[in-house]
Design an enzyme around this catalytic site. Structure first.
Site, PDB file in Angstrom:
ATOM      1  N   GLU A   1       1.513  21.582 126.338  1.00  0.00           N
ATOM      2  CA  GLU A   1       1.947  21.223 127.692  1.00  0.00           C
ATOM      3  C   GLU A   1       1.458  19.820 128.046  1.00  0.00           C
ATOM      4  O   GLU A   1       2.230  18.937 128.434  1.00  0.00           O
ATOM      5  CB  GLU A   1       1.404  22.241 128.676  1.00  0.00           C
TER       6      GLU A   1
ATOM      7  N   ASP B   1       1.381  28.299 137.469  1.00  0.00           N
ATOM      8  CA  ASP B   1       2.632  27.912 136.826  1.00  0.00           C
ATOM      9  C   ASP B   1       3.755  27.745 137.844  1.00  0.00           C
ATOM     10  O   ASP B   1       4.567  26.812 137.750  1.00  0.00           O
ATOM     11  CB  ASP B   1       3.055  28.974 135.805  1.00  0.00           C
TER      12      ASP B   1
END
Length: 378
Positions: A71, A261
């Site tokens: 990420e 998230d």
């Protein structure tokens, strides 16, 4: 077919500067854009998340977990290409390609989602949000700087990643469900993460991926816009961290609520609306999210059910949350858009152990709202 919005950035090549629209000066905006890069990639130990390894490698450190994540590496590459920092981009990609890229096993062709700063792997599995950002950043790098020798043959690397995502040799281990065109949370499960859905990326993959996969990516863009709509609560606009393919929260391991998230959904809506502006449902979602947070301060932010019930657990990343809510102002038409942008403007980058995730989201927000998060075309 996607309806073309000739006013949106993809067609017009004009990028809204929301900060300027709200009265901030060009000088102040440019200074904020530069100072944000300097905070993350400079030498201030209180704010930096970029570190170099040897003569030709670098990594973004997850300061909360003391590891390096696909990420973060893919985010760092996107930051570098947007800031025209090719040497940083190449260091990040070289670290990624040498340490994260898996050449054998069930996940051959993907990138390990977590490694130690020296490159030792903590995991042998991938996270699809890394792959999609790697591919997009590599395409942009190719178009901005040109391809070179491997592994800096950026466009070929991007096409290879996308090919693997759809044609992984192990049955059932593709990163997208090939029937409903929705991205998975990880390849071996059949549910999604609403914050992974980047229809604005898929529109570009439909132009630049291998020709045999371009129809898939066009359909994936439409499917993801629909998914964002069905996974966002009709009153609050909030989405869960994990959700089933019908958009309902998946509470496995406690991830069926609005938490870390989930914050990215608002930013993804804003950027998709900036680049393409083809889904008016995003205006309503952005308005709902901003209305939900309008009477809350960052100190108040909590874990929430998607219906809006507040839990005792405080937000781990309040700066990231306010930053994504600000990016939603690109799509929003409601009364809270300006206040969300002003809150971001008046908030500095985060310091301390949890700064990594917040500041990644923060810098993307600064880029988007200043008109500097751009599509780099061939």
């Amino acid at each position: 077919m996607t309806t073309v919005n000739k006013q949106a950035a993809y067609e017009s090549n004009q990028y809204r500067n929301v900060f300027a629209e709200y009265g901030y000066t060009e000088e102040a905006i440019n200074e904020r854009v530069q100072s944000t890069w300097d905070a993350l990639f400079g030498e201030d130990e209180a704010t930096k998340i970029y570190y170099e390894l040897g003569d030709d490698k670098g990594y973004l450190l997850d300061t909360g977990n003391n590891d390096v994540r696909s990420e973060g590496m893919s985010y760092g590459m996107m930051m570098a290409v947007q800031y025209n920092q090719q040497h940083i981009f190449d260091r990040l990609w070289n670290w990624t390609f040498n340490y994260m890229y898996m050449t054998e096993g069930l996940h051959q062709g993907y990138f390990a989602w977590s490694c130690q700063p020296d490159g030792t792997r903590n995991a042998q599995g991938p996270a699809p949000d890394g792959e999609e950002f790697f591919a997009m950043a590599l395409f942009f790098a190719s178009h901005r700087w040109g391809d070179r020798e491997a592994p800096y043959n950026y466009s070929e690397q991007a096409r290879n990643i996308l090919h693997t995502c759809l044609h992984q040799q192990q049955p059932g281990f593709t990163m997208w469900n090939l029937e409903n065109k929705l991205i998975k949370f990880v390849p071996e499960v059949e549910f999604s993460d609403p914050s992974y859905h980047l229809p604005h990326f898929y529109e570009l993959f439909a132009l630049w991926a291998n020709e045999e996969d371009r129809v898939f990516w066009k359909e994936a863009a439409r499917a993801s816009r629909d998914y964002i709509h069905i996974s966002s609560h009709p009153v609050t606009g909030l989405a869960a961290e994990y959700a089933f393919y019908d958009g309902t929260p998946n509470h496995i391991r406690g991830y069926g609520h609005f938490f870390s998230d989930s914050y990215r959904v608002a930013a993804n809506i804003g950027l998709d609306y900036l680049w393409y502006g083809v889904d008016e449902r995003q205006v309503d979602i952005a308005n709902r999210i901003q209305a939900f947070f309008a009477n809350k301060t960052p100190d108040d932010y909590r874990r929430y059910s998607i219906e809006g019930k507040a839990f005792e657990e405080k937000s781990l990343h309040p700066v990231g949350l306010l930053a994504t809510n600000a990016v939603a102002s690109i799509a929003a038409s409601g009364e809270h858009a300006k206040a969300a942008v002003e809150l971001l403007w008046n908030t500095p980058v985060r310091t301390g152990d949890r700064r990594y995730y917040d500041n990644c989201i923060y810098i993307f927000a600064i880029l988007a709202l200043s008109g500097n998060y751009r599509i780099w075309k061939p």
